[in-house]
Design an enzyme around this catalytic site. Structure first.
Site, PDB file in Angstrom:
ATOM      1  N   SER A   7      -5.029   8.771  37.413  1.00 21.11           N
ATOM      2  CA  SER A   7      -4.800   9.826  36.431  1.00 21.11           C
ATOM      3  C   SER A   7      -5.688  10.991  36.822  1.00 21.11           C
ATOM      4  O   SER A   7      -6.655  10.830  37.572  1.00 21.11           O
ATOM      5  CB  SER A   7      -5.088   9.346  35.011  1.00 21.11           C
ATOM      6  OG  SER A   7      -6.391   8.796  34.909  1.00 21.11           O
ATOM      7  N   GLU A   9      -7.632  14.851  35.605  1.00 23.48           N
ATOM      8  CA  GLU A   9      -8.089  15.761  34.556  1.00 23.48           C
ATOM      9  C   GLU A   9      -8.047  17.195  35.064  1.00 23.48           C
ATOM     10  O   GLU A   9      -8.490  17.494  36.174  1.00 23.48           O
ATOM     11  CB  GLU A   9      -9.515  15.412  34.132  1.00 23.48           C
ATOM     12  CG  GLU A   9     -10.051  16.342  33.037  1.00 23.48           C
ATOM     13  CD  GLU A   9     -11.456  15.999  32.629  1.00 23.48           C
ATOM     14  OE1 GLU A   9     -11.640  14.936  31.998  1.00 23.48           O
ATOM     15  OE2 GLU A   9     -12.383  16.785  32.939  1.00 23.48           O
ATOM     16  N   TYR A  41     -11.387  20.423  26.913  1.00 21.05           N
ATOM     17  CA  TYR A  41     -11.727  21.295  25.785  1.00 21.05           C
ATOM     18  C   TYR A  41     -13.067  21.903  26.115  1.00 21.05           C
ATOM     19  O   TYR A  41     -14.025  21.186  26.398  1.00 21.05           O
ATOM     20  CB  TYR A  41     -11.877  20.381  24.562  1.00 21.05           C
ATOM     21  CG  TYR A  41     -11.348  20.877  23.247  1.00 21.05           C
ATOM     22  CD1 TYR A  41     -10.019  21.232  23.098  1.00 21.05           C
ATOM     23  CD2 TYR A  41     -12.182  20.920  22.141  1.00 21.05           C
ATOM     24  CE1 TYR A  41      -9.531  21.624  21.856  1.00 21.05           C
ATOM     25  CE2 TYR A  41     -11.701  21.308  20.910  1.00 21.05           C
ATOM     26  CZ  TYR A  41     -10.364  21.663  20.776  1.00 21.05           C
ATOM     27  OH  TYR A  41      -9.880  22.046  19.555  1.00 21.05           O
ATOM     28  N   HIS A  69      -7.516  16.735  25.227  1.00 21.95           N
ATOM     29  CA  HIS A  69      -8.882  16.535  24.744  1.00 21.95           C
ATOM     30  C   HIS A  69      -9.032  17.155  23.365  1.00 21.95           C
ATOM     31  O   HIS A  69      -8.429  18.184  23.061  1.00 21.95           O
ATOM     32  CB  HIS A  69      -9.886  17.188  25.695  1.00 21.95           C
ATOM     33  CG  HIS A  69     -10.079  16.437  26.966  1.00 21.95           C
ATOM     34  ND1 HIS A  69     -11.312  16.304  27.572  1.00 21.95           N
ATOM     35  CD2 HIS A  69      -9.207  15.769  27.757  1.00 21.95           C
ATOM     36  CE1 HIS A  69     -11.186  15.596  28.680  1.00 21.95           C
ATOM     37  NE2 HIS A  69      -9.909  15.272  28.816  1.00 21.95           N
ATOM     38  N   GLY A 100     -18.092  16.163  21.873  1.00 25.39           N
ATOM     39  CA  GLY A 100     -18.120  17.513  22.418  1.00 25.39           C
ATOM     40  C   GLY A 100     -19.528  18.024  22.645  1.00 25.39           C
ATOM     41  O   GLY A 100     -20.476  17.598  21.983  1.00 25.39           O
ATOM     42  N   ASP A 101     -19.668  18.947  23.596  1.00 23.10           N
ATOM     43  CA  ASP A 101     -20.959  19.565  23.892  1.00 23.10           C
ATOM     44  C   ASP A 101     -21.241  20.678  22.895  1.00 23.10           C
ATOM     45  O   ASP A 101     -20.314  21.319  22.391  1.00 23.10           O
ATOM     46  CB  ASP A 101     -20.944  20.153  25.306  1.00 23.10           C
ATOM     47  CG  ASP A 101     -20.814  19.079  26.375  1.00 23.10           C
ATOM     48  OD1 ASP A 101     -21.363  17.976  26.163  1.00 23.10           O
ATOM     49  OD2 ASP A 101     -20.162  19.343  27.402  1.00 23.10           O
ATOM     50  N   ALA A 146     -29.011   9.089  24.611  1.00 23.89           N
ATOM     51  CA  ALA A 146     -29.068   7.660  24.260  1.00 23.89           C
ATOM     52  C   ALA A 146     -30.470   7.099  24.499  1.00 23.89           C
ATOM     53  O   ALA A 146     -31.178   7.526  25.411  1.00 23.89           O
ATOM     54  CB  ALA A 146     -28.050   6.876  25.077  1.00 23.89           C
ATOM     55  N   ASP A 152     -25.766   2.915  24.870  1.00 20.39           N
ATOM     56  CA  ASP A 152     -24.478   3.473  25.296  1.00 20.39           C
ATOM     57  C   ASP A 152     -23.363   2.439  25.146  1.00 20.39           C
ATOM     58  O   ASP A 152     -22.262   2.750  24.678  1.00 20.39           O
ATOM     59  CB  ASP A 152     -24.554   3.921  26.761  1.00 20.39           C
ATOM     60  CG  ASP A 152     -25.123   5.322  26.913  1.00 20.39           C
ATOM     61  OD1 ASP A 152     -24.939   6.145  26.004  1.00 20.39           O
ATOM     62  OD2 ASP A 152     -25.745   5.592  27.955  1.00 20.39           O
ATOM     63  N   LYS A 159     -16.692   2.747  19.258  1.00 17.09           N
ATOM     64  CA  LYS A 159     -15.517   3.597  19.465  1.00 17.09           C
ATOM     65  C   LYS A 159     -14.250   2.755  19.630  1.00 17.09           C
ATOM     66  O   LYS A 159     -13.201   3.099  19.080  1.00 17.09           O
ATOM     67  CB  LYS A 159     -15.741   4.527  20.665  1.00 17.09           C
ATOM     68  CG  LYS A 159     -16.771   5.611  20.378  1.00 17.09           C
ATOM     69  CD  LYS A 159     -16.806   6.694  21.435  1.00 17.09           C
ATOM     70  CE  LYS A 159     -17.696   6.398  22.590  1.00 17.09           C
ATOM     71  NZ  LYS A 159     -17.933   7.583  23.454  1.00 17.09           N
ATOM     72  N   PHE A 210     -24.379  19.672  37.505  1.00 19.30           N
ATOM     73  CA  PHE A 210     -23.641  18.991  36.448  1.00 19.30           C
ATOM     74  C   PHE A 210     -24.171  17.570  36.259  1.00 19.30           C
ATOM     75  O   PHE A 210     -24.316  17.089  35.132  1.00 19.30           O
ATOM     76  CB  PHE A 210     -22.149  18.977  36.789  1.00 19.30           C
ATOM     77  CG  PHE A 210     -21.283  18.472  35.682  1.00 19.30           C
ATOM     78  CD1 PHE A 210     -21.479  18.880  34.369  1.00 19.30           C
ATOM     79  CD2 PHE A 210     -20.251  17.571  35.941  1.00 19.30           C
ATOM     80  CE1 PHE A 210     -20.674  18.412  33.338  1.00 19.30           C
ATOM     81  CE2 PHE A 210     -19.442  17.094  34.925  1.00 19.30           C
ATOM     82  CZ  PHE A 210     -19.656  17.523  33.619  1.00 19.30           C
ATOM     83  N   HIS A 259      -9.636   7.537  37.438  1.00 17.17           N
ATOM     84  CA  HIS A 259      -9.396   8.811  36.759  1.00 17.17           C
ATOM     85  C   HIS A 259     -10.160   9.894  37.511  1.00 17.17           C
ATOM     86  O   HIS A 259     -11.385   9.832  37.623  1.00 17.17           O
ATOM     87  CB  HIS A 259      -9.883   8.732  35.309  1.00 17.17           C
ATOM     88  CG  HIS A 259      -9.615   9.963  34.513  1.00 17.17           C
ATOM     89  ND1 HIS A 259      -8.347  10.389  34.202  1.00 17.17           N
ATOM     90  CD2 HIS A 259     -10.475  10.872  33.945  1.00 17.17           C
ATOM     91  CE1 HIS A 259      -8.416  11.496  33.472  1.00 17.17           C
ATOM     92  NE2 HIS A 259      -9.694  11.813  33.310  1.00 17.17           N
TER      93      HIS A 259
END
Length: 288
Positions: A7, A9, A41, A69, A100-101, A146, A152, A159, A210, A259
């Site tokens: 997949s 992104e 997003y 997203h 989200g950030d 965390a 985590d 979730k 990043f 992904h």
């Protein structure tokens, strides 16, 4: 070697030139028949409308399964769920649900007074609001907020318990990092798919920044290899080799889905997929 399912992104374009680049990216990668493609997003919800437009356009024009997203940032519960319903009305019922950030310039995430306070709350809201397939994020290297890696894993289980069906991990540099995380998830009773996220490195300095921001450990050998490759101007060759080897090690360890974070630059992702045996599928109906 088993050929994996893949997949991809993408991120939503903010200029006309970027729109063409996204479309070119889709054209290059669509023949690999991904399980789905996702559209991100921006931090602070900055690309909310662009994401909505890109998702609708991709779904309509590409024929690919599209996942949108959705985050909790800078929106009320009603506004967030209205966006989800807009996606559903456009035929998109796959959501990647994230906290989200925080917006640029803010030190940390602060929930909207009338908004979802966490990704778990967002997942619960989506589950109650409609028939969505919900994917979530996961962190093989400890998330910066965390307490430890076990926290985590425990949060990921929450979730899944809230209604998620699959997790997509943050990128990492060594297969063993993912295997340790997978083992910890199994030990915690997680039995839903945890799919490794793969970043083909188009720009080493950008990837390193990043990685530092999101808590991803960078092995010394990777730093050394890219420093030497930059001197020899062989970064793309190194990036392809490192990424293909990482994916191969994951597949040898039992992984069957990957992904890819494409950054809307498809060439390295395509080359890595080809190396793994993921090649364009011909439509025999159109072959004379």
């Amino acid at each position: 070697m088993t050929t994996p399912s893949v997949s991809f992104e993408f991120f939503p374009p903010q200029t006309l030139e970027a729109s063409f680049r996204l479309w070119d990216t889709v054209q290059v990668l669509a023949p690999l028949q991904p399980r789905f493609v996702s559209v991100t997003y921006g931090a602070g919800g900055t690309t909310r409308d662009l994401t909505r437009e890109a998702v609708a356009t991709l779904h309509k024009s590409s024929g690919l399964p599209v996942a949108a997203h959705l985050t909790c940032v800078n929106a009320t519960r009603a506004e967030t769920l209205a966006i989800a319903q807009d996606f559903a009305a456009a035929g998109v019922t796959d959501i990647v649900a994230l906290r989200g950030d925080p917006p640029k310039g803010e030190a940390g995430f602060v929930p909207h007074p009338d908004g979802f306070a966490s990704s778990v709350e967002l997942i619960e809201g989506l589950r109650e609001a409609g028939d969505f397939t919900i994917r979530v994020g996961a962190y093989p290297d400890t998330h910066p907020e965390a307490a430890d890696s076990q926290a985590d894993v425990a949060y990921l289980k929450r979730k899944f318990d809230a209604g998620a069906s699959e997790a997509l991990t943050q990128f990492f540099f060594e297969a063993e990092t993912f295997f340790r995380f997978r083992d910890a998830c199994e030990k915690a009773g997680i039995d839903k798919p945890v799919t490794p996220g793969i970043l083909p490195i188009e720009n080493w300095k950008g990837a390193a920044r990043f990685a530092k921001k999101c808590g991803t450990d960078i092995p010394a050998w990777v730093v050394d290899a890219f420093e030497k490759a930059e001197r020899d101007r062989r970064e793309d060759l190194l990036a392809t080799a490192i990424c293909a080897e990482l994916c191969s090690d994951l597949i040898d360890g039992g992984v069957d889905t990957l992904h890819f974070y494409t950054l809307n630059r498809p060439e390295l992702t395509r080359d890595v997929c080809h190396a793994l045996g993921v090649t364009p599928k011909l439509d025999l109906k159109n072959v004379a």
